[in-house]
Write a protein that holds these residues in place. Structure first.
Motif, short mmCIF file in Angstrom:
data_model
loop_
_atom_site.label_atom_id
_atom_site.label_comp_id
_atom_site.label_asym_id
_atom_site.label_seq_id
_atom_site.Cartn_x
_atom_site.Cartn_y
_atom_site.Cartn_z
N GLN A 84 -10.42 86.91 -72.54
CA GLN A 84 -11.36 86.49 -71.51
C GLN A 84 -10.64 85.69 -70.44
OE1 GLN A 84 -14.19 84.18 -73.75
NE2 GLN A 84 -13.20 82.26 -73.27
N LEU A 85 -11.31 85.53 -69.28
CA LEU A 85 -10.81 84.71 -68.18
C LEU A 85 -11.77 83.55 -67.98
CD1 LEU A 85 -9.96 87.40 -65.48
CD2 LEU A 85 -8.37 86.24 -66.99
N PHE A 86 -11.22 82.38 -67.76
CA PHE A 86 -12.01 81.22 -67.39
C PHE A 86 -11.67 80.87 -65.95
CE2 PHE A 86 -12.50 76.60 -66.98
CZ PHE A 86 -13.86 76.52 -67.20
N LEU A 87 -12.56 81.20 -65.01
CA LEU A 87 -12.34 80.97 -63.59
C LEU A 87 -12.91 79.62 -63.18
CD1 LEU A 87 -13.76 84.34 -62.26
CD2 LEU A 87 -11.40 83.83 -62.72
N TYR A 88 -12.25 78.96 -62.24
CA TYR A 88 -12.81 77.74 -61.69
C TYR A 88 -12.35 77.55 -60.25
CZ TYR A 88 -8.35 75.87 -63.40
OH TYR A 88 -7.02 75.68 -63.67
N LEU A 89 -13.28 77.06 -59.42
CA LEU A 89 -13.03 76.82 -58.01
C LEU A 89 -12.89 75.32 -57.81
CD1 LEU A 89 -13.00 78.23 -55.16
CD2 LEU A 89 -15.38 77.52 -54.99
N THR A 90 -11.77 74.89 -57.25
CA THR A 90 -11.53 73.46 -57.06
C THR A 90 -11.40 73.14 -55.58
OG1 THR A 90 -9.14 73.77 -57.28
CG2 THR A 90 -10.35 73.12 -59.26
N ALA A 91 -11.76 71.91 -55.25
CA ALA A 91 -11.54 71.38 -53.91
C ALA A 91 -10.51 70.27 -54.03
CB ALA A 91 -12.84 70.83 -53.34
N GLU A 92 -9.50 70.32 -53.17
CA GLU A 92 -8.43 69.31 -53.18
C GLU A 92 -8.38 68.65 -51.81
OE1 GLU A 92 -4.73 71.06 -54.26
OE2 GLU A 92 -5.46 71.77 -56.19
N TYR A 93 -8.23 67.33 -51.84
CA TYR A 93 -8.14 66.58 -50.59
C TYR A 93 -7.48 65.24 -50.86
CZ TYR A 93 -12.36 64.30 -52.37
OH TYR A 93 -13.25 63.62 -53.16
N ILE A 94 -7.04 64.58 -49.79
CA ILE A 94 -6.37 63.30 -49.87
C ILE A 94 -7.23 62.26 -49.17
CG2 ILE A 94 -4.31 62.01 -49.16
CD1 ILE A 94 -2.79 64.68 -49.24
N THR A 95 -7.36 61.08 -49.79
CA THR A 95 -8.06 59.96 -49.17
C THR A 95 -7.13 58.74 -49.17
OG1 THR A 95 -9.04 59.31 -51.29
CG2 THR A 95 -10.36 60.75 -49.88
N PRO A 96 -7.45 57.72 -48.39
CA PRO A 96 -6.60 56.53 -48.39
C PRO A 96 -6.52 55.85 -49.76
CG PRO A 96 -8.03 56.52 -46.47
CD PRO A 96 -8.47 57.66 -47.32
N SER A 97 -7.59 55.94 -50.55
CA SER A 97 -7.58 55.28 -51.86
C SER A 97 -6.94 56.13 -52.96
CB SER A 97 -8.99 54.88 -52.26
OG SER A 97 -9.82 56.03 -52.31
N ASN A 98 -6.89 57.45 -52.78
CA ASN A 98 -6.31 58.34 -53.79
C ASN A 98 -5.41 59.35 -53.12
OD1 ASN A 98 -7.77 57.31 -56.09
ND2 ASN A 98 -9.57 58.31 -55.26
N GLU A 99 -4.21 59.50 -53.66
CA GLU A 99 -3.26 60.43 -53.06
C GLU A 99 -3.68 61.88 -53.27
OE1 GLU A 99 1.36 61.42 -53.75
OE2 GLU A 99 0.85 59.32 -53.47
N LEU A 100 -4.31 62.19 -54.40
CA LEU A 100 -4.77 63.55 -54.67
C LEU A 100 -6.12 63.49 -55.35
CD1 LEU A 100 -4.30 66.61 -54.76
CD2 LEU A 100 -3.20 66.27 -56.97
N ASN A 101 -7.09 64.18 -54.78
CA ASN A 101 -8.42 64.33 -55.38
C ASN A 101 -8.62 65.80 -55.68
OD1 ASN A 101 -9.77 61.57 -54.87
ND2 ASN A 101 -8.89 62.10 -52.90
N GLN A 102 -9.01 66.11 -56.90
CA GLN A 102 -9.33 67.48 -57.29
C GLN A 102 -10.70 67.47 -57.95
OE1 GLN A 102 -5.93 68.39 -59.82
NE2 GLN A 102 -5.21 69.83 -58.26
N VAL A 103 -11.60 68.29 -57.40
CA VAL A 103 -12.96 68.35 -57.91
C VAL A 103 -13.27 69.81 -58.26
CG1 VAL A 103 -15.38 67.90 -57.39
CG2 VAL A 103 -13.61 66.43 -56.43
N VAL A 104 -13.70 70.05 -59.49
CA VAL A 104 -14.13 71.39 -59.87
C VAL A 104 -15.56 71.57 -59.38
CG1 VAL A 104 -14.62 72.95 -61.79
CG2 VAL A 104 -12.62 71.47 -61.88
N LEU A 105 -15.77 72.61 -58.58
CA LEU A 105 -17.08 72.85 -57.97
C LEU A 105 -17.86 73.97 -58.66
CD1 LEU A 105 -16.06 72.70 -54.22
CD2 LEU A 105 -17.03 70.88 -55.62
#
Length: 179
Positions: A84-105
């Protein structure tokens, strides 16, 4: 000379050793397969609200809402060793408080034998797009990426990223309407 239990143990041990070797050889047969494929993503509607996060600290945090289009053909990823495949869509962005943000949408499981050609239009996210502060409003570089885990019958559990990404920006104003 040898008891029935000793002979049964020898036969079982030999059989399991042969099966383990065959499983390893089967794993080796798909070790060099390239599991990458292209994906096309697009955001249709993007809004951001500033609402209290009652699950964490009751402070007002940014909550992003978006609808997206997704088109990809994953049918060539399936071979005898892919369960099987487990697919996931993530959003990545940078903010002043965090160098890398990754959110599974969004995520989806595709079993072998199911339709692996995806053509979604105006899909809502499955999970909330929370930021741990006010980093979404006016953010100009949020990148959507489709990834998947391949669940094999035997072998490694690779994490693959699709060829193709989509970058978008959030509006500079909070929305007050219900989404």
């Amino acid at each position: 000379m040898y008891s029935v239990l000793t002979r049964g143990n020898a036969i079982l041990t030999y059989t399991l050793s042969v099966l383990a070797c065959l499983t390893f050889l089967c794993f080796l047969s798909t070790l060099t397969v390239d599991y990458r494929t292209g994906a096309q993503m697009n955001t249709v509607k993007v809004v951001v609200k500033n609402v209290p996060d009652y699950g964490a600290s009751r402070e007002r945090n940014d909550l992003g809402f978006l609808t997206f289009d997704l088109k990809t053909d994953l049918s060539n990823l399936f071979n005898w060793n892919v369960k099987q495949l487990f697919l996931y869509l993530t959003a990545e962005y940078i903010t002043p408080s965090n160098e890398l943000n990754q959110v599974v949408l969004w995520d989806k499981i595709i079993l072998r034998g199911e339709n692996a050609v995806l053509d979604f239009k105006n899909m809502n996210t499955k999970y909330y797009f929370w930021d741990d502060g006010n980093g979404l409003k006016g953010h100009s570089n949020v990148t959507l990426t489709l990834s998947w885990n391949i669940i094999p019958n035997a072998g490694l559990l690779p994490n693959i990223q699709a060829l193709g990404q989509h970058s978008f920006k959030f509006p500079i104003e909070y929305t007050q309407t219900r989404v």
